[in-house]
Design a protein around this motif. Sequence first.
Motif, PDB file in Angstrom:
ATOM      1  N   PRO A 186       0.670  -1.471  -0.119  1.00 61.28           N
ATOM      2  CA  PRO A 186       0.129  -0.005   0.011  1.00 61.28           C
ATOM      3  C   PRO A 186       0.773   1.316  -0.011  1.00 61.28           C
ATOM      4  O   PRO A 186       0.437   2.509  -0.240  1.00 61.28           O
ATOM      5  CB  PRO A 186      -0.874  -0.266   1.256  1.00 61.28           C
ATOM      6  CG  PRO A 186      -0.009  -1.375   2.357  1.00 61.28           C
ATOM      7  CD  PRO A 186       0.791  -1.929   1.292  1.00 61.28           C
ATOM      8  N   ASP A 201      -4.286   0.329  10.264  1.00 60.90           N
ATOM      9  CA  ASP A 201      -5.044   0.074   9.480  1.00 60.90           C
ATOM     10  C   ASP A 201      -4.766   0.420   7.996  1.00 60.90           C
ATOM     11  O   ASP A 201      -5.042  -0.262   6.812  1.00 60.90           O
ATOM     12  CB  ASP A 201      -6.504   0.930   9.770  1.00 60.90           C
ATOM     13  CG  ASP A 201      -7.108   0.143  10.935  1.00 60.90           C
ATOM     14  OD1 ASP A 201      -6.769  -1.314  11.138  1.00 60.90           O
ATOM     15  OD2 ASP A 201      -7.866   0.741  11.688  1.00 60.90           O
ATOM     16  N   GLN A 202      -3.829   1.607   7.980  1.00 60.34           N
ATOM     17  CA  GLN A 202      -3.309   1.958   6.596  1.00 60.34           C
ATOM     18  C   GLN A 202      -2.489   0.779   5.928  1.00 60.34           C
ATOM     19  O   GLN A 202      -2.337   0.252   4.909  1.00 60.34           O
ATOM     20  CB  GLN A 202      -2.820   3.370   6.426  1.00 60.34           C
ATOM     21  CG  GLN A 202      -3.731   4.266   6.683  1.00 60.34           C
ATOM     22  CD  GLN A 202      -3.283   5.587   6.719  1.00 60.34           C
ATOM     23  OE1 GLN A 202      -1.985   5.667   7.548  1.00 60.34           O
ATOM     24  NE2 GLN A 202      -3.297   6.818   6.254  1.00 60.34           N
ATOM     25  N   CYS A 204      -2.411  -2.475   6.609  1.00 62.06           N
ATOM     26  CA  CYS A 204      -3.009  -3.511   6.359  1.00 62.06           C
ATOM     27  C   CYS A 204      -4.148  -3.681   5.158  1.00 62.06           C
ATOM     28  O   CYS A 204      -4.524  -4.501   4.820  1.00 62.06           O
ATOM     29  CB  CYS A 204      -4.045  -3.991   7.557  1.00 62.06           C
ATOM     30  SG  CYS A 204      -2.735  -4.705   9.127  1.00 62.06           S
ATOM     31  N   ALA A 205      -4.180  -2.092   4.515  1.00 65.96           N
ATOM     32  CA  ALA A 205      -5.024  -2.118   3.442  1.00 65.96           C
ATOM     33  C   ALA A 205      -4.328  -2.392   2.094  1.00 65.96           C
ATOM     34  O   ALA A 205      -4.074  -1.551   1.440  1.00 65.96           O
ATOM     35  CB  ALA A 205      -5.809  -0.728   3.487  1.00 65.96           C
ATOM     36  N   HIS A 206      -4.023  -3.672   1.898  1.00 63.91           N
ATOM     37  CA  HIS A 206      -3.299  -4.299   0.738  1.00 63.91           C
ATOM     38  C   HIS A 206      -4.193  -3.962  -0.574  1.00 63.91           C
ATOM     39  O   HIS A 206      -5.395  -4.294  -0.566  1.00 63.91           O
ATOM     40  CB  HIS A 206      -2.921  -5.665   0.802  1.00 63.91           C
ATOM     41  CG  HIS A 206      -1.703  -5.979  -0.176  1.00 63.91           C
ATOM     42  ND1 HIS A 206      -1.954  -6.337  -1.268  1.00 63.91           N
ATOM     43  CD2 HIS A 206      -0.538  -5.943   0.106  1.00 63.91           C
ATOM     44  CE1 HIS A 206      -0.910  -6.597  -1.741  1.00 63.91           C
ATOM     45  NE2 HIS A 206       0.136  -6.486  -0.925  1.00 63.91           N
ATOM     46  N   PRO A 207      -3.614  -3.330  -1.766  1.00 58.39           N
ATOM     47  CA  PRO A 207      -4.291  -3.217  -2.706  1.00 58.39           C
ATOM     48  C   PRO A 207      -4.773  -4.326  -3.623  1.00 58.39           C
ATOM     49  O   PRO A 207      -6.016  -4.399  -4.265  1.00 58.39           O
ATOM     50  CB  PRO A 207      -3.345  -2.391  -3.737  1.00 58.39           C
ATOM     51  CG  PRO A 207      -1.862  -2.813  -3.081  1.00 58.39           C
ATOM     52  CD  PRO A 207      -1.928  -2.786  -1.575  1.00 58.39           C
ATOM     53  N   VAL A 210      -6.193  -9.800   0.552  1.00 59.95           N
ATOM     54  CA  VAL A 210      -6.609  -9.967   1.580  1.00 59.95           C
ATOM     55  C   VAL A 210      -6.081 -10.913   2.714  1.00 59.95           C
ATOM     56  O   VAL A 210      -5.881 -12.150   2.505  1.00 59.95           O
ATOM     57  CB  VAL A 210      -8.286 -10.154   1.893  1.00 59.95           C
ATOM     58  CG1 VAL A 210      -8.641 -10.218   3.454  1.00 59.95           C
ATOM     59  CG2 VAL A 210      -9.070  -9.158   0.824  1.00 59.95           C
ATOM     60  N   ARG A 213      -2.989  -9.998   9.719  1.00 61.71           N
ATOM     61  CA  ARG A 213      -2.525  -8.326   9.826  1.00 61.71           C
ATOM     62  C   ARG A 213      -0.896  -8.489   9.827  1.00 61.71           C
ATOM     63  O   ARG A 213      -0.292  -7.677   9.434  1.00 61.71           O
ATOM     64  CB  ARG A 213      -2.947  -8.020  11.279  1.00 61.71           C
ATOM     65  CG  ARG A 213      -4.342  -7.215  10.988  1.00 61.71           C
ATOM     66  CD  ARG A 213      -5.117  -6.943  12.314  1.00 61.71           C
ATOM     67  NE  ARG A 213      -4.710  -5.781  12.718  1.00 61.71           N
ATOM     68  CZ  ARG A 213      -5.222  -4.440  12.540  1.00 61.71           C
ATOM     69  NH1 ARG A 213      -5.953  -4.498  11.211  1.00 61.71           N
ATOM     70  NH2 ARG A 213      -4.579  -3.356  12.755  1.00 61.71           N
ATOM     71  N   SER A 216       0.454  -8.592   6.345  1.00 61.75           N
ATOM     72  CA  SER A 216      -0.035  -7.228   5.493  1.00 61.75           C
ATOM     73  C   SER A 216       0.888  -6.210   5.845  1.00 61.75           C
ATOM     74  O   SER A 216       1.389  -5.605   5.244  1.00 61.75           O
ATOM     75  CB  SER A 216      -1.501  -6.799   6.069  1.00 61.75           C
ATOM     76  OG  SER A 216      -2.267  -7.901   5.591  1.00 61.75           O
TER      77      SER A 216
END
Length: 397
Positions: A186, A201-202, A204-207, A210, A213, A216
């Motif tokens: 990310p 949270d940023q 762990c927000a993989h493009p 899913v 954690r 990620s």
Amino acid sequence: MRVQQITILGATGSIGMNTLDVIARHPERFQVYALTANRQWERLFEQCRQFNPRYAVLLEAVAAEQLQQRLQHAGLRTEVLQGMAALEQVSRAPEVAMVMAAIVGAAGLQPALAAAQAGKRVLLANKEALVMSGHIFMRAVQDHGATLLPIDSEHNAVFQALPRDGNGDLRAMGVRRILLTASGGPFRTVPLAALEHVTPDQACAHPNWVMGRKISVDSASMMNKGLEVIEAHWLFNASADQIQVVIHPQSVIHSMVEYVDGSVLAQLGNPDMRTPIAYALGFPERIDSGVAALDLFQIARLDFEAPDARRFPCIALAYAALRSGGTAPAVLNAANEVAVAAFLEHRLPFQRIAAVIEHTLAAIPSGAADTLEQVLAVDNQARQVAREHIERSQALC
Ligand code: NAD
Ligand code: MG
């Protein structure tokens, strides 16, 4: 066709659930022998209801008691076991043909090793096990006639692009290099200055994927790729110089093998872990995974770039640990686990992860990693050094 019994270590995680999704499509092939988790007993209960395994294992005693009561209440016959010895027991049980090793982190080493020592087909997602103890793990596979199949999408792709009867000698196979692809995570294009303030949270927000954690965050720092370089070293008998990291943001090419004649063989597919899982479950046959067909017209283009060493210092740390050999990769892994946990608990800024690892590697000289005792001792020591370093820097803030 004989039904094969399978144990899934880490059944409640991202890989565990994807494995059960594939297994559910092939009731005539696979039967679940045991499902295991750390303490997520409610999800494990739902899985027991659907798959009716002989055993359910939880690491935590309180969770095991709760699961036991719930199963009894529901009239299910799955037997509940608890603790590390039970994880090993369901990995080496004689009825079991295959073990999916999908516990995250160093905690997964001993049960995965138990499966190798029992000569099972080991479906290895838990890359940390191989990073820590590659020499011991590969020797166990060889000595006990186990079959090791990589689940990590990159290594599964490389495995598919190598000749099947190759004897582990890359040169003899005409291989020049292994090209490990990476999405870049990310933070690939985030301004460097902004990395200071990124949140869990940023991270762990993989493009494209899913995942759990820990992996990620590893993907965001690209330590995941560093660990995968070491994993590739052990799986394919490749030197550090024979492994190249290539950023490929679309995650459609899962990795490549470059041959001396200039050919490059790649494995492509949608970024969905059910493909490598189904490949390993069915090997050498191909079975349905539930993954949609790749739509090349929709993808339209594939991009590549070299990783930026300033943005992703963890990659160089991993190469350095691989070159040092011995216990250095185990130190790298342990320090990373501690740093990632601290980041996830808001105790460490994202950009300090690499510094914690670098400090820990410098503090512990590399020694022999020939026995499990040596590896576990250095793992412990590295965790302590990393924790103290984090606490000291917190005190300074
Ligand atoms: P996850 O966090 O989603 O799941 C981890 C599983 O391990 C859970 O079932 C949990 O209960 C269990 N577990 C955690 N700590 C444990 C402990 N101390 N003892 C026993 N069990 C414990 O993780 P994940 O994303 O499924 O990843 C699992 C492994 O697979 C990791 O090593 C990861 O690097 C690797 N992997 C994952 C992906 C992916 O797409 N998720 C891809 C490639 C490789
Ligand atoms: Mg991977």
